[in-house]
Scaffold this motif. Structure first.
Motif, PDB file in Angstrom:
ATOM      1  N   PRO A  40       4.763  13.122 -15.929  1.00 15.45           N
ATOM      2  CA  PRO A  40       5.537  13.159 -14.692  1.00 15.45           C
ATOM      3  C   PRO A  40       5.398  14.504 -13.974  1.00 15.45           C
ATOM      4  O   PRO A  40       5.105  15.524 -14.605  1.00 15.45           O
ATOM      5  N   ASP A  41       5.614  14.461 -12.665  1.00 20.07           N
ATOM      6  CA  ASP A  41       5.642  15.671 -11.843  1.00 20.07           C
ATOM      7  C   ASP A  41       7.103  15.957 -11.512  1.00 20.07           C
ATOM      8  O   ASP A  41       7.586  15.640 -10.430  1.00 20.07           O
ATOM      9  N   ALA A  42       7.804  16.514 -12.504  1.00 20.82           N
ATOM     10  CA  ALA A  42       9.246  16.711 -12.342  1.00 20.82           C
ATOM     11  C   ALA A  42       9.567  17.640 -11.182  1.00 20.82           C
ATOM     12  O   ALA A  42      10.552  17.438 -10.453  1.00 20.82           O
ATOM     13  N   LEU A  43       8.741  18.667 -10.976  1.00 20.96           N
ATOM     14  CA  LEU A  43       9.029  19.665  -9.940  1.00 20.96           C
ATOM     15  C   LEU A  43       9.071  19.018  -8.560  1.00 20.96           C
ATOM     16  O   LEU A  43      10.082  19.110  -7.839  1.00 20.96           O
ATOM     17  N   ASN A  44       7.981  18.355  -8.176  1.00 20.88           N
ATOM     18  CA  ASN A  44       7.898  17.813  -6.812  1.00 20.88           C
ATOM     19  C   ASN A  44       8.715  16.540  -6.637  1.00 20.88           C
ATOM     20  O   ASN A  44       9.349  16.341  -5.587  1.00 20.88           O
ATOM     21  N   HIS A  45       8.704  15.662  -7.650  1.00 19.80           N
ATOM     22  CA  HIS A  45       9.487  14.439  -7.507  1.00 19.80           C
ATOM     23  C   HIS A  45      10.976  14.754  -7.449  1.00 19.80           C
ATOM     24  O   HIS A  45      11.722  14.150  -6.658  1.00 19.80           O
ATOM     25  N   GLY A  46      11.413  15.697  -8.260  1.00 22.75           N
ATOM     26  CA  GLY A  46      12.818  16.090  -8.220  1.00 22.75           C
ATOM     27  C   GLY A  46      13.207  16.656  -6.870  1.00 22.75           C
ATOM     28  O   GLY A  46      14.306  16.368  -6.359  1.00 22.75           O
ATOM     29  N   TRP A  47      12.329  17.456  -6.273  1.00 21.64           N
ATOM     30  CA  TRP A  47      12.588  18.011  -4.930  1.00 21.64           C
ATOM     31  C   TRP A  47      12.753  16.894  -3.910  1.00 21.64           C
ATOM     32  O   TRP A  47      13.696  16.907  -3.107  1.00 21.64           O
ATOM     33  N   ARG A  48      11.853  15.908  -3.957  1.00 18.66           N
ATOM     34  CA  ARG A  48      11.945  14.795  -3.015  1.00 18.66           C
ATOM     35  C   ARG A  48      13.190  13.945  -3.280  1.00 18.66           C
ATOM     36  O   ARG A  48      13.876  13.498  -2.359  1.00 18.66           O
ATOM     37  N   ASP A  49      13.473  13.717  -4.575  1.00 17.62           N
ATOM     38  CA  ASP A  49      14.576  12.840  -4.954  1.00 17.62           C
ATOM     39  C   ASP A  49      15.930  13.444  -4.613  1.00 17.62           C
ATOM     40  O   ASP A  49      16.924  12.716  -4.485  1.00 17.62           O
ATOM     41  N   TYR A  50      15.990  14.748  -4.436  1.00 16.99           N
ATOM     42  CA  TYR A  50      17.232  15.391  -4.027  1.00 16.99           C
ATOM     43  C   TYR A  50      17.739  14.790  -2.717  1.00 16.99           C
ATOM     44  O   TYR A  50      18.950  14.676  -2.488  1.00 16.99           O
ATOM     45  N   GLY A  51      16.811  14.385  -1.858  1.00 14.91           N
ATOM     46  CA  GLY A  51      17.207  13.846  -0.558  1.00 14.91           C
ATOM     47  C   GLY A  51      18.032  12.586  -0.665  1.00 14.91           C
ATOM     48  O   GLY A  51      19.038  12.424   0.050  1.00 14.91           O
ATOM     49  N   THR A  52      17.636  11.666  -1.521  1.00 11.34           N
ATOM     50  CA  THR A  52      18.353  10.402  -1.631  1.00 11.34           C
ATOM     51  C   THR A  52      19.569  10.484  -2.553  1.00 11.34           C
ATOM     52  O   THR A  52      20.461   9.641  -2.485  1.00 11.34           O
ATOM     53  N   ARG A  53      19.621  11.499  -3.400  1.00  9.14           N
ATOM     54  CA  ARG A  53      20.768  11.674  -4.301  1.00  9.14           C
ATOM     55  C   ARG A  53      21.866  12.526  -3.665  1.00  9.14           C
ATOM     56  O   ARG A  53      23.055  12.239  -3.838  1.00  9.14           O
ATOM     57  N   VAL A  54      21.470  13.563  -2.921  1.00  6.68           N
ATOM     58  CA  VAL A  54      22.441  14.540  -2.435  1.00  6.68           C
ATOM     59  C   VAL A  54      22.293  14.788  -0.933  1.00  6.68           C
ATOM     60  O   VAL A  54      23.257  14.682  -0.170  1.00  6.68           O
ATOM     61  N   GLY A  55      21.080  15.131  -0.512  1.00  4.47           N
ATOM     62  CA  GLY A  55      20.875  15.589   0.860  1.00  4.47           C
ATOM     63  C   GLY A  55      21.274  14.585   1.923  1.00  4.47           C
ATOM     64  O   GLY A  55      21.794  14.967   2.982  1.00  4.47           O
ATOM     65  N   ILE A  56      21.051  13.291   1.663  1.00  5.33           N
ATOM     66  CA  ILE A  56      21.363  12.282   2.662  1.00  5.33           C
ATOM     67  C   ILE A  56      22.850  12.252   2.975  1.00  5.33           C
ATOM     68  O   ILE A  56      23.265  12.080   4.127  1.00  5.33           O
ATOM     69  N   TRP A  57      23.694  12.450   1.956  1.00  2.00           N
ATOM     70  CA  TRP A  57      25.139  12.376   2.171  1.00  2.00           C
ATOM     71  C   TRP A  57      25.646  13.583   2.942  1.00  2.00           C
ATOM     72  O   TRP A  57      26.560  13.452   3.783  1.00  2.00           O
ATOM     73  N   ARG A  58      25.069  14.727   2.676  1.00  2.40           N
ATOM     74  CA  ARG A  58      25.425  15.921   3.446  1.00  2.40           C
ATOM     75  C   ARG A  58      25.010  15.733   4.905  1.00  2.40           C
ATOM     76  O   ARG A  58      25.741  16.078   5.840  1.00  2.40           O
ATOM     77  N   THR A  59      23.814  15.163   5.107  1.00  5.70           N
ATOM     78  CA  THR A  59      23.313  14.923   6.450  1.00  5.70           C
ATOM     79  C   THR A  59      24.185  13.905   7.176  1.00  5.70           C
ATOM     80  O   THR A  59      24.508  14.068   8.370  1.00  5.70           O
ATOM     81  N   ILE A  60      24.594  12.839   6.493  1.00  3.91           N
ATOM     82  CA  ILE A  60      25.469  11.833   7.094  1.00  3.91           C
ATOM     83  C   ILE A  60      26.793  12.449   7.523  1.00  3.91           C
ATOM     84  O   ILE A  60      27.327  12.139   8.601  1.00  3.91           O
ATOM     85  N   ASP A  61      27.340  13.343   6.706  1.00  6.53           N
ATOM     86  CA  ASP A  61      28.604  13.997   7.063  1.00  6.53           C
ATOM     87  C   ASP A  61      28.473  14.727   8.399  1.00  6.53           C
ATOM     88  O   ASP A  61      29.377  14.666   9.252  1.00  6.53           O
ATOM     89  N   ALA A  62      27.359  15.416   8.594  1.00 10.13           N
ATOM     90  CA  ALA A  62      27.166  16.151   9.844  1.00 10.13           C
ATOM     91  C   ALA A  62      26.989  15.199  11.020  1.00 10.13           C
ATOM     92  O   ALA A  62      27.554  15.414  12.103  1.00 10.13           O
ATOM     93  N   LEU A  63      26.204  14.142  10.840  1.00  7.74           N
ATOM     94  CA  LEU A  63      26.033  13.162  11.916  1.00  7.74           C
ATOM     95  C   LEU A  63      27.376  12.546  12.297  1.00  7.74           C
ATOM     96  O   LEU A  63      27.673  12.379  13.493  1.00  7.74           O
ATOM     97  N   ASP A  64      28.191  12.225  11.310  1.00  2.00           N
ATOM     98  CA  ASP A  64      29.512  11.660  11.586  1.00  2.00           C
ATOM     99  C   ASP A  64      30.375  12.639  12.370  1.00  2.00           C
ATOM    100  O   ASP A  64      31.107  12.252  13.293  1.00  2.00           O
ATOM    101  N   ARG A  65      30.311  13.889  11.989  1.00  2.94           N
ATOM    102  CA  ARG A  65      31.163  14.895  12.616  1.00  2.94           C
ATOM    103  C   ARG A  65      30.884  14.989  14.114  1.00  2.94           C
ATOM    104  O   ARG A  65      31.800  15.229  14.916  1.00  2.94           O
ATOM    105  N   TYR A  66      29.634  14.774  14.509  1.00  3.64           N
ATOM    106  CA  TYR A  66      29.285  14.890  15.926  1.00  3.64           C
ATOM    107  C   TYR A  66      29.019  13.528  16.578  1.00  3.64           C
ATOM    108  O   TYR A  66      28.519  13.454  17.690  1.00  3.64           O
ATOM    109  N   GLY A  67      29.387  12.461  15.886  1.00  2.00           N
ATOM    110  CA  GLY A  67      29.302  11.134  16.467  1.00  2.00           C
ATOM    111  C   GLY A  67      27.894  10.684  16.788  1.00  2.00           C
ATOM    112  O   GLY A  67      27.670   9.989  17.791  1.00  2.00           O
ATOM    113  N   VAL A  68      26.931  11.031  15.935  1.00  2.00           N
ATOM    114  CA  VAL A  68      25.521  10.730  16.193  1.00  2.00           C
ATOM    115  C   VAL A  68      25.081   9.547  15.348  1.00  2.00           C
ATOM    116  O   VAL A  68      25.255   9.552  14.120  1.00  2.00           O
TER     117      VAL A  68
END
Length: 269
Positions: A30-58
């Protein structure tokens, strides 16, 4: 000026090389380094991004790999709650959309379209290939399936008709794109300034015909904790800037197809 947030929601197979932060391990299994970096988006980053979009009604224009529907249905559910626009973004970003025969591609596109429609409750009107890839047949096959536009051709600040009847190119950006910006070492503050500079120039251009500002984002990039404050600053600027229609790529395409003079085709189109 029309502004939309192109939010790339992607599935990456664990043992396939793809977008990498460190190419040195990209071929490992496995390529833990790069896959983990990408997988952060669907595990964590997306929810942080959604919070910001919600805050500004986007509402996001969600560029969705169809495999996301199987592997991350919770993200699709969150987008449905927020009435996102759904675009087909291929099946997975582990594979570029290229090298298919006509029949192979037709079957693949039919499957992608069916999966996204079933998962979201809405047939996609727009397409962006993984890595902005197409075959010479892609636009015509998409038209057969009821699509209206593609984002792959990043060569204008306005929509314009393709040679395939009924199909448009809608602006997207590989420059105002978090993956490219931060991949080149720019800072969060510089990212915000780029958004401001893009708006100001397009605003100056707009009296001769409306312009489109597309902000291209990836949750594993913009969703990193230390970048979040800068994303919020960029959203706040766009949400409060004068003469901005903060919308989706679907609505931009529909607006153009209705023939409204606010988004004219460029001269010679």
């Amino acid at each position: 000026m029309a502004v939309y947030i192109g939010l790339n929601i992607e599935y990456f197979h664990p043992d396939f090389p793809s977008t990498s932060i460190w190419p040195g391990t990209a071929e490992l299994k496995p390529d833990a380094l790069n896959h983990g970096w990408r997988d952060y988006g669907t595990r964590v980053g997306i929810w942080r991004t959604i919070d910001a979009l919600d805050r500004y009604g986007v509402r996001a224009s969600a560029l969705l790999n169809s495999d996301v529907a199987e592997h991350f249905p919770q993200i699709v559910a969150a987008g449905k709650e927020r009435d996102w626009a759904w675009l087909a973004h291929g099946q997975t970003n582990s594979t570029l959309h290229t090298g298919y025969t006509l029949d192979e591609e037709r079957r693949l596109l039919e499957g992608i379209t069916h999966t996204i429609t079933a998962a979201t409750g809405r047939a996609p009107h727009g397409w962006m290939g993984p890595g902005l890839t197409e075959t010479h047949n892609t636009p015509a096959l998409l038209a057969e399936l009821g699509y209206q536009y593609v984002l792959d051709w990043t060569n204008d600040d306005q929509p314009y008709p393709l040679t395939v009847p009924g199909m448009l190119s809608v602006p997207y950006s590989v420059e105002l794109n978090d993956l490219l910006i931060f991949g080149k070492g720019f800072t969060g503050a510089e990212f915000v300034q780029m958004v401001i500079d893009q708006y100001e120039q397009l605003h100056r251009d707009a009296p001769t015909g409306g312009r489109v500002l597309a902000l291209a984002l990836h949750p594993f990039v913009i969703g990193q904790a230390f970048r979040h404050r800068y994303f919020e600053q960029a959203l706040e600027f766009l949400a409060t800037a004068p003469d901005v229609w903060l919308t989706t790529s679907d609505d931009i395409a529909a607006h153009y197809l209705l023939g409204d003079a606010a988004l004219k085709p460029p001269r010679g189109a």
